[in-house]
Write an enzyme that holds these catalytic residues in place. Structure first.
Site, PDB file in Angstrom:
ATOM      1  N   TYR A  57       0.856  -1.183   0.000  1.00  0.00           N
ATOM      2  CA  TYR A  57       0.000   0.000   0.000  1.00  0.00           C
ATOM      3  C   TYR A  57       0.891   1.231   0.000  1.00  0.00           C
ATOM      4  O   TYR A  57       1.877   1.309   0.744  1.00  0.00           O
ATOM      5  CB  TYR A  57      -0.877   0.002   1.249  1.00  0.00           C
ATOM      6  CG  TYR A  57      -1.703   1.260   1.418  1.00  0.00           C
ATOM      7  CD1 TYR A  57      -3.018   1.303   0.969  1.00  0.00           C
ATOM      8  CD2 TYR A  57      -1.165   2.405   2.007  1.00  0.00           C
ATOM      9  CE1 TYR A  57      -3.777   2.456   1.095  1.00  0.00           C
ATOM     10  CE2 TYR A  57      -1.913   3.561   2.131  1.00  0.00           C
ATOM     11  CZ  TYR A  57      -3.220   3.580   1.674  1.00  0.00           C
ATOM     12  OH  TYR A  57      -3.964   4.721   1.805  1.00  0.00           O
ATOM     13  N   GLU A  77      -3.746   7.554  -3.877  1.00  0.00           N
ATOM     14  CA  GLU A  77      -3.641   6.272  -3.172  1.00  0.00           C
ATOM     15  C   GLU A  77      -3.434   5.148  -4.181  1.00  0.00           C
ATOM     16  O   GLU A  77      -4.211   5.017  -5.121  1.00  0.00           O
ATOM     17  CB  GLU A  77      -4.918   6.016  -2.369  1.00  0.00           C
ATOM     18  CG  GLU A  77      -4.848   4.736  -1.556  1.00  0.00           C
ATOM     19  CD  GLU A  77      -6.176   4.457  -0.848  1.00  0.00           C
ATOM     20  OE1 GLU A  77      -6.210   4.533   0.379  1.00  0.00           O
ATOM     21  OE2 GLU A  77      -7.161   4.174  -1.538  1.00  0.00           O
TER      22      GLU A  77
END
Ligand code: GDP
Ligand code: MN
Length: 380
Positions: free
Chosen positions: A101, A191
């Site tokens: 991530y 993101e």
């Protein structure tokens, strides 16, 4: 403003971040044609503005060309968290060896921009953050330093995401590019989840979410043009076009106020008396009666509204203009709920005179108005 994944990936690619695109399909047949052009295996991904598409069945890897159409139709038939699927991204499927991530966002409390990373990326990231918050990495940067970020400054961060030296370098380079994109395009969030390493050692953004600061969109007509009107709240957009600020909420008391601060104070006061606002609505500082009509239309569209509180503190806004807007609204549509009104300031006498003989319930103070609205409108 949110970009769709396919738009976000195109922007990433523009900045040199590897984010394999693909083709966008609006029908199952188009998806099949795209898959034929790209070559199987492909991944089909619903383009909706919510996370968790994977878990909802909105992301599917398809290996055989003849299975693409049925798989795509299956995704088009889904509604993901209440949103219909109108577009599917068809992309070459990647051979994933690991998922991490990586995001960059504004941390208001720290007054800085921060990279967030986690070596365990993918669809379970929320759970990881909850169960093992120590696995979430942070790297803060002063906003002014974003354009000057060097790979060396973030290499140790990248080294906590991947083990291989080549993958670490690739990730540090990606972070530098993200910082520049974030800065130049006035983003509030980029993101990438997952950022993957492939079996053959490449680092790729397989999913991307980008938020652009609405207040900076005027500087980016290219990004503003990407706005997907279909997937935003239609009323909030109409409001924006007409110079109103409207945000839908869950309560039962419709609010119409001039000025954002007064609108917030009005909602707080309604809450204080046990009521629940159905919306935030600032009709702005001008005196256009048509805005009041638009405001009424938006409030009344919500079947959950059981009372309306109008709170006008006339300054530049003239109470008689507001009253004219109210009269036009009462003529234009049946208002099936009680309307409580506090109308003070510029031309209040004229405003009140215009409203005489209507069923509106006048009050003198915000407290009284909010209390009456809570009594009449009840809870949601
Ligand atoms: P999200 O659920 O909305 O976040 O959608 P993502 O685009 O992140 O996809 C969810 C998951 O699908 C990813 O974490 C991957 O595990 C998987 N996935 C996405 N693209 C591919 C791909 O090209 N190949 C493979 N094998 N899996 C993929
Ligand atoms: Mn994802």
């Amino acid at each position: 403003m949110k970009l769709h994944e396919y738009q976000a990936k195109a922007l990433l690619e523009e900045y040199g971040v590897p984010a394999p695109g693909g083709q966008v399909a609006s029908t199952a047949a188009e998806a099949r044609a795209a898959a034929d052009a790209i070559g199987c295996p492909v991944v089909l991904k619903a383009q909706v503005h919510v996370g968790g598409r994977g878990k909802a069945g909105g992301v599917r890897v398809v290996r055989e060309p003849q299975e693409v159409e049925a798989a795509a139709q299956g995704i088009f038939d889904l509604s993901i968290k209440g949103l219909p699927v109108r577009k599917i991204l068809v992309a070459a499927a990647q051979d994933i060896a690991g998922e991490v991530y990586l995001s960059i966002l504004v941390d208001r409390a720290a007054r800085r921009v921060v990279f967030i990373g986690c070596a365990e990326g993918g669809v379970e990231i929320e759970q990881t953050a909850k169960d093992t918050p120590e696995k979430i990495l942070r790297h803060e940067i002063a906003a002014d330093d974003l354009p000057h970020l060097t790979p060396g400054a973030v290499r140790s961060f990248a080294a906590r995401l991947f083990d291989d030296a080549g993958e670490i370098d690739a990730t540090a380079a990606i972070m530098v590019k993200l910082a520049r994109l974030f800065h130049e395009k006035d983003c509030s969030l980029i993101e990438i989840n997952p950022l993957v390493r492939t079996a053959d050692g490449r680092v790729l953004a397989l999913d991307a979410k980008i938020l652009v600061d609405d207040n900076a969109l005027f500087r980016h007509p290219d990004l503003a043009a990407l706005r997907d009107l279909d997937s935003e709240d239609a009323d909030e957009l109409t409001a924006k076009e007409q110079g109103l600020s409207f945000i839908r909420l869950d309560g039962s008391i419709g609010c119409m106020v001039n000025g954002a601060g007064l609108a917030m104070a009005t909602m707080d006061t309604i809450k204080h008396f046990g009521g629940d606002p159905a919306n935030f609505l600032d009709v702005g500082g001008s005196s256009d009666p048509r805005k009041v009509v638009t405001a009424f239309r938006m409030i009344l569209k919500n079947p959950g509204v059981s009372a309306i509180l109008i709170n006008i503190f006339g300054g530049i806004t003239r109470c008689d203009d507001i009253a004219r807007g109210i009269l036009q609204s009462l003529e234009a549509f049946r208002v099936p709920v009680p309307i409580i009104i506090r109308l003070i300031g510029t031309n209040e006498r004229e405003g009140r005179a215009l409203l005489e003989g209507t069923a509106l319930i006048p009050v003198a103070t915000l407290e009284e108005g909010a209390r009456r609205a809570a009594e009449i409108g009840g809870r949601a």
